[in-house]
Motif scaffolding. Structure first.
Motif: not given
Length: 312
Positions: A31-39, A48-50
């Motif tokens: 699948p198409a996937c992304e990772v957004v990580v905020q400190s 916090f990870v989306t």
């Protein structure tokens, strides 16, 4: 839209059902996937990870989780990873379900490694060693036992023996033959499967101690600064990953590549290649196999889809 609390997630997704669902899902494309990580903007240690994922012609998942390593020291302790997983219809965008993120993470992460063990561990293994006694460790014991029914004994090691004892007590209540060990090196020497579920920033597993035929499951080192196994372990074993898409982020492989112990070409295959027959798994009883569990939104998507299948 249906909402699943933690108990409902665990009840619906038995290990045999989920492991098989993951296997079937890996027959298809990534699948198409992304990772957004905020400190933490206050300079704390939390993140916090989306993680959104979208299957071609299929559903959409969004996982939203906080990662707070110090949660284990709270009274009462809380999981280090918790949040929500939401599944949406891929054709209309309509929400289908929302589920407890900690339970979904525990389920999919352990089943990911269990699928790896199904494909890579010897079929006559007897001794399982769980390294780490955090919130995920009992699920890894249960999942590996489901994946390899020949397992007879489970050892738990943790830097804090009392935490290992608590996990062992929990597993004994489920009828599992388990004991606590305070000698990690000796436990590694006697294990057929070693499953590391820690937040360690130093190598715990010494490759020189792995006996022929061992299957090493590395889970916790999800950042470049973390490490669970030393260079000798990585150079002695045949390496597999759950997905090539995100294999460079964890410390076990990236540090071994950085030191020159291995190259990225040492990775023989991932779960997609193994399940689809494009990569060969274990080739002999004495081969040491290594599975790096990196996770990813695609696994959240596969797990949420399996959960949706339980409600029709």
């Amino acid at each position: 839209m249906q909402v699943f609390d933690a108990a409902s997630v665990h009840a619906a997704l038995s290990w045999p059902i989920l492991i098989e669902a993951l296997r079937k899902a890996h027959l298809g494309p990534m699948p198409a996937c992304e990772v957004v990580v905020q400190s933490d903007p206050a300079n704390g240690e939390g993140q916090f990870v989306t993680l959104p994922g979208w299957a071609p012609g299929g559903p959409i998942v969004v996982k939203m989780v906080g990662v707070f390593a110090r949660n284990a020291s709270l009274e009462p302790p809380q999981p280090a990873v918790q949040g929500l997983v939401a599944l949406f219809d891929g054709a209309t965008g309509a929400p289908r379900l929302a589920a407890d993120g900690a339970a979904m993470t525990a389920r999919k992460t352990a089943a990911d490694s269990a699928l790896g063990a199904t494909l890579l561990a010897r079929d006559n293994v007897e001794n399982l060693l769980i390294v780490g006694a955090g919130a995920l460790s009992p699920y890894f014991a249960e999942a590996h036992l489901a994946a390899r029914p020949s397992l007879k004994r489970v050892a738990i090691w943790n830097r804090t023996p009392a935490r290992a004892a608590a996990v062992a007590d929990h597993l004994r209540q489920k009828g599992i033959d388990v004991f606590v060990t305070e000698d990690l090196d000796a436990a590694v020497r006697g294990a057929d499967i070693v499953s590391c579920v820690t937040m360690s920033d130093k190598a715990l597993i010494k490759g020189a101690l792995l006996r022929p035929g061992t299957h090493l499951d590395l889970v916790g080192a999800y950042l470049p600064t973390l490490r669970e196994a030393d260079d000798e372990a990585l150079s002695r074993g045949t390496i597999f990953v759950d997905s090539r898409n995100n294999m460079t982020g964890g410390g076990d492989l990236s540090q071994a590549v950085g030191s020159g112990a291995i190259t990225w070409d040492a990775v023989r295959g991932d779960l997609f290649e193994l399940v689809q027959g494009k990569a060969t798994g274990r080739t002999s009883p004495d081969e040491i196999t290594i599975f790096k569990n990196n996770g990813g939104a695609h696994l959240d998507l596969f797990t949420a889809s399996a959960l949706a299948d339980t409600i029709g």
